[in-house]
Design an enzyme around this catalytic site. Structure first.
Site, PDB file in Angstrom:
ATOM      1  N   HIS A 558       0.837  -1.207   0.000  1.00 57.42           N
ATOM      2  CA  HIS A 558       0.000   0.000   0.000  1.00 57.42           C
ATOM      3  C   HIS A 558       0.869   1.253   0.000  1.00 57.42           C
ATOM      4  O   HIS A 558       0.678   2.159  -0.827  1.00 57.42           O
ATOM      5  CB  HIS A 558      -0.911  -0.020   1.233  1.00 57.42           C
ATOM      6  N   GLU A 559       1.821   1.318   0.918  1.00 55.47           N
ATOM      7  CA  GLU A 559       2.664   2.519   1.012  1.00 55.47           C
ATOM      8  C   GLU A 559       3.539   2.680  -0.229  1.00 55.47           C
ATOM      9  O   GLU A 559       3.800   3.801  -0.677  1.00 55.47           O
ATOM     10  CB  GLU A 559       3.522   2.466   2.282  1.00 55.47           C
ATOM     11  N   HIS A 562       1.691   4.538  -2.940  1.00 56.07           N
ATOM     12  CA  HIS A 562       1.837   5.991  -2.817  1.00 56.07           C
ATOM     13  C   HIS A 562       3.188   6.432  -3.379  1.00 56.07           C
ATOM     14  O   HIS A 562       3.290   7.449  -4.074  1.00 56.07           O
ATOM     15  CB  HIS A 562       1.756   6.405  -1.347  1.00 56.07           C
ATOM     16  N   HIS A 565       3.285   6.620  -7.105  1.00 55.99           N
ATOM     17  CA  HIS A 565       2.535   7.796  -7.557  1.00 55.99           C
ATOM     18  C   HIS A 565       3.419   9.040  -7.454  1.00 55.99           C
ATOM     19  O   HIS A 565       3.451   9.877  -8.362  1.00 55.99           O
ATOM     20  CB  HIS A 565       1.278   7.948  -6.707  1.00 55.99           C
TER      21      HIS A 565
END
Length: 772
Positions: A558-559, A562, A565
């Protein structure tokens, strides 16, 4: 308006002169890369601490040759020479403030055509100057082990945040921006990025009450500052329960079939009549799983999920301040104020989305909880029921762990334990697996780098350079992943420095790290820090390893979503780079990565036993995942409850009865209305930290989860390593940062034109799609 979420526009910068090139090259990826000839280098730097300390020059016993080969330069945090001490941080803040003021003076006094054409670019640079201090300070105060650094970060953050709020209400800056955007002779010569950033900043000026009288603007500044301070106080205390222990009568626990071994570890009060069960550590949770007495479980659960009265007052103050600010801005609620510019444009659409999701989920949720209801009814000697309302009325939150454990005792599973699975997923294995995945779908790899002395805040921090197969280094990730006292307890992605274009007039690069574009121009490298609290385990003398449970693998994926992105959303302007996009869009790339983290094909490629090197078997994973995924709809419904609580705390009723609004009463009433695992006993709302960072936008997680699910099935379900579809996701969504309308990004990725305009129909489509 100069936000803490920002990026650049524009015309192509000319290629720098040779002398400038020489100066720039000093800052290109100056941390030396670990030799790529050693195939397991990523795995090794996370799994072999001795190896890491040796190559990073931290081992006092390493050889003279090693010390010579790996001689380290001295610098400050993130290679910023100012950041060697708390006073250095204060100096950096003052220098940045001075640079901002000089740029501001230039902008105010340049009325030439050139001044107008570069006005938005300079606003973005001004934003970048402020945000590189504000974002840095947010990171330091959450993570740095030195209290003096944390105090300095808090002081600098307050000073810079106040300065930014003053600029956000500066009428002359706003009027100049309007004149640039409304003048066709000027605006026609601006890039799409400059126009987008100009519009964003103008909207933010207006959200700050720019057209109101000076007293109102001053009040806005005061309220914004107070909200920031109260919110930080609130978030700093969300980990603390209301009391350190809870008293349970000895007679109740002694007759509850709790293991005597566990009871012997508990202290008693002076009279010896009550056990004092601590609200920290494992004992209370062990009792929740094993105590048959419901009243004891209820008391324990309530204590574990409650906070102090002082913390409740902090939350109440925060909610009321936000309502007052929204009212000052002529909005009916803080939710209405906050949702401007988001994908979900108004509170009604948000609440309709949440309610649709709940209605689609509640029957499935009740069905998941049916086994608990059956076991509890049997214990209470009550008749069994299949009625949804009766099931939900019977099952309470303090029943979940106890009856789940009881169910598995009665129905033994042949699934492996979480501990057995974790032996295949060392931290190094997982980071290496992420790099391999990114290489295949995006053409990007993670490359370990030796850090300079002073570059990191802890010897456990690893630096990874992000390398594109086409462009070379495109960003930097500092991984602070091992548990340490004083760190934020929540996993987090911190933006330290955004990407943006470097302009020909810029000459001082001492505090940033710089990359080169394919056309020979230069850009500010995005710098982020990933923070987790994974626990190493000693497996041999002086050797420890960090084994990740699958939930922790999911967290790391998940991290890293980010992070990608941030790396790939490399726009010219920092106001719209990477994760500088709408709050209800920003979680999409990270939640998509959770799908990769649950995919058997991905996990079997990553999972290698730490001792034997054996690959984990798909059947082993499938059996384990089946045993842990049995309350998925409960989790979705719980997230929806939290999203609805967030909306309830920021709706129009707050301002209408502000003196009498009671956050705990409101929370418990909502719990009763929403029915599932009802908590009408605790004041848990004071522990819900996201109410600060995601005020009125917590629905974003669920919203992006439903979109991510559709993207996964459209692009990666058949082949999670598809380069074609990875490029499609990168081209249509990741690369745009906040430049392109999020609905347009999603419509292009899914090839679904009806989503392009967004609105209530698109929201309804997304909510309904969750049923699949």
């Amino acid at each position: 308006m100069l936000r803490t979420i920002i990026l650049k526009a524009g015309s192509n910068a000319s290629i720098p002169s040779l002398s400038r090139q020489n100066k720039l090259l000093r800052f290109f990826a100056t941390a030396g890369a670990v030799s790529r000839t050693s195939p397991g280098s990523i795995k090794k730097i996370f799994d072999d601490n001795s190896y890491w300390r040796n190559i990073n020059g931290q081992d006092a016993n390493n050889s003279k040759i090693s010390q010579y080969l790996f001689k380290k330069n001295k610098t400050g945090l993130f290679k910023n020479p100012y950041l060697t001490s708390p006073d250095g941080l204060r100096k950096f803040s003052q220098v940045s403030l001075q640079q901002a003021q000089e740029l501001l003076d230039k902008m105010r006094n340049d009325f030439s055509e050139s001044g107008k054409l570069t006005y938005i670019m300079n606003l973005d640079r001004l934003s970048d100057t402020l945000c590189r201090v504000i974002d840095l300070c947010e990171f330091i105060r959450s993570t740095h082990p030195d209290d003096a650094f944390v105090r300095a970060a808090q002081d600098c953050h307050e000073q810079m945040f106040e300065f930014m709020n003053v600029l956000n209400t500066d009428v002359s800056l706003c009027n100049m921006l309007k004149s640039v955007l409304n003048n066709p002779e000027v605006s026609s010569k601006l890039s799409a990025e400059e126009l987008k950033v100009g519009k964003i900043l103008l909207d933010d000026f207006e959200k700050s009450g720019i057209y109101m009288n000076p007293d109102v603007r001053e009040k806005f500044i005061q309220l914004s500052q107070e909200i920031s301070l109260v919110g930080q106080e609130f978030i700093n205390h969300t980990d603390y329960p209301g009391s350190n222990s809870v008293k349970i009568p000895c007679k109740d626990l002694d007759n509850s079939k709790v293991s005597t071994f566990l009871l012997k570890q508990l202290n008693k009060d002076v009279k010896g009549q009550n056990y004092k069960v601590p609200t920290f550590g494992y004992a209370a949770y062990a009792l929740l799983k094993s105590c048959e007495n419901e009243m004891v479980r209820k008391k324990l659960w309530t204590a574990l999920h409650s906070c102090s009265d002082k913390q409740v007052k902090r939350l109440s103050h925060l909610i009321k301040l936000r309502a007052i600010l929204a009212n000052l801005m002529h909005k009916t609620s803080y939710a209405e104020y906050q949702l401007e510019g988001k994908m979900a444009k108004n509170p009604k659409d948000v609440q309709d989305f949440i309610l649709t999701l709940m209605n689609n989920t509640i029957e499935k949720t009740a069905n998941e909880l049916k086994f608990i209801a059956e076991l509890k009814a049997k214990d209470l000697k009550k008749p069994l029921t299949t009625n949804t309302d009766e099931i939900l009325k019977l099952v309470r939150p303090w029943d979940r762990d106890y009856y789940t454990g009881k169910y598995f005792q009665l129905n033994p599973s042949n699934s492996p334990s979480a501990k057995e699975i974790s032996y295949y997923f060392t931290l190094g294995n997982v980071i290496q697996g992420l790099s391999d995945l990114f290489q295949q779908i995006y053409g990007i790899r993670l490359e370990p780098a030796i850090t300079d002395e002073g570059e990191t805040w802890s010897p456990d921090v690893r630096r990874l350079n992000v390398i594109s197969e086409e462009e070379g280094i495109i960003g930097i990730i500092y991984c602070d992943l091992f548990e340490r006292n004083g760190k934020t307890s929540n996993p987090a992605h911190f933006t330290v420095c955004c990407s943006r274009q470097i302009y020909p007039s810029e000459t001082d690069f001492s505090t940033i790290q710089v990359g080169e574009n394919p056309d020979g121009t230069y850009f500010q490298l995005p710098v982020i820090s990933l923070v987790c609290n994974f626990s190493p385990i000693l497996i041999a003398s002086k050797k420890s390893l960090c084994f990740l449970q699958l939930s922790e693998v999911e967290t790391l994926f998940h991290e890293m979503g980010h992070a990608m992105h941030s790396m790939l959303g490399r726009t010219h302007m920092q106001n719209i780079s990477g994760t500088r996009c709408a709050t209800d869009f920003v979680e999409l790339p990270s939640i998509l990565m959770e799908h990769f983290a649950k995919d058997i094909r991905i996990l079997t490629k990553i999972g290698k036993h730490y001792g034997t090197g054996e690959t984990i078997q798909a059947d082993m994973l499938q059996r384990f995942m089946k045993s842990t995924n049995f309350l998925q709809n409960c989790e979705t419904y719980s997230q929806a409850k939290m999203a609805m609580l967030d909306q309830s705390f920021h709706d129009e009723k707050i301002i209408s009865d502000i003196d009498n609004f009671d956050v705990v009463e409101n929370y418990q009433a909502l719990e009763r209305r929403l029915k599932v695992l009802v908590d009408d006993q605790s004041n848990w709302c004071g522990r819900f930290g996201h109410l600060f960072g995601y005020g009125a936008t917590y629905y974003s997680y669920l919203f992006d989860r439903t979109i991510a699910s559709k993207i996964w099935y459209a692009l990666f379900e058949d082949d999670p390593y598809s380069r074609k579809n990875g490029d499609k996701f990168k081209k249509h969504l990741l690369k745009w940062g906040g430049l392109k309308d999020p609905w347009k990004c999603i419509a292009d990725v899914l090839e679904c034109p009806m989503l392009e305009k967004g609105g209530s129909d698109a929201m309804e489509f997304i909510a309904q799609s969750h049923k699949s």
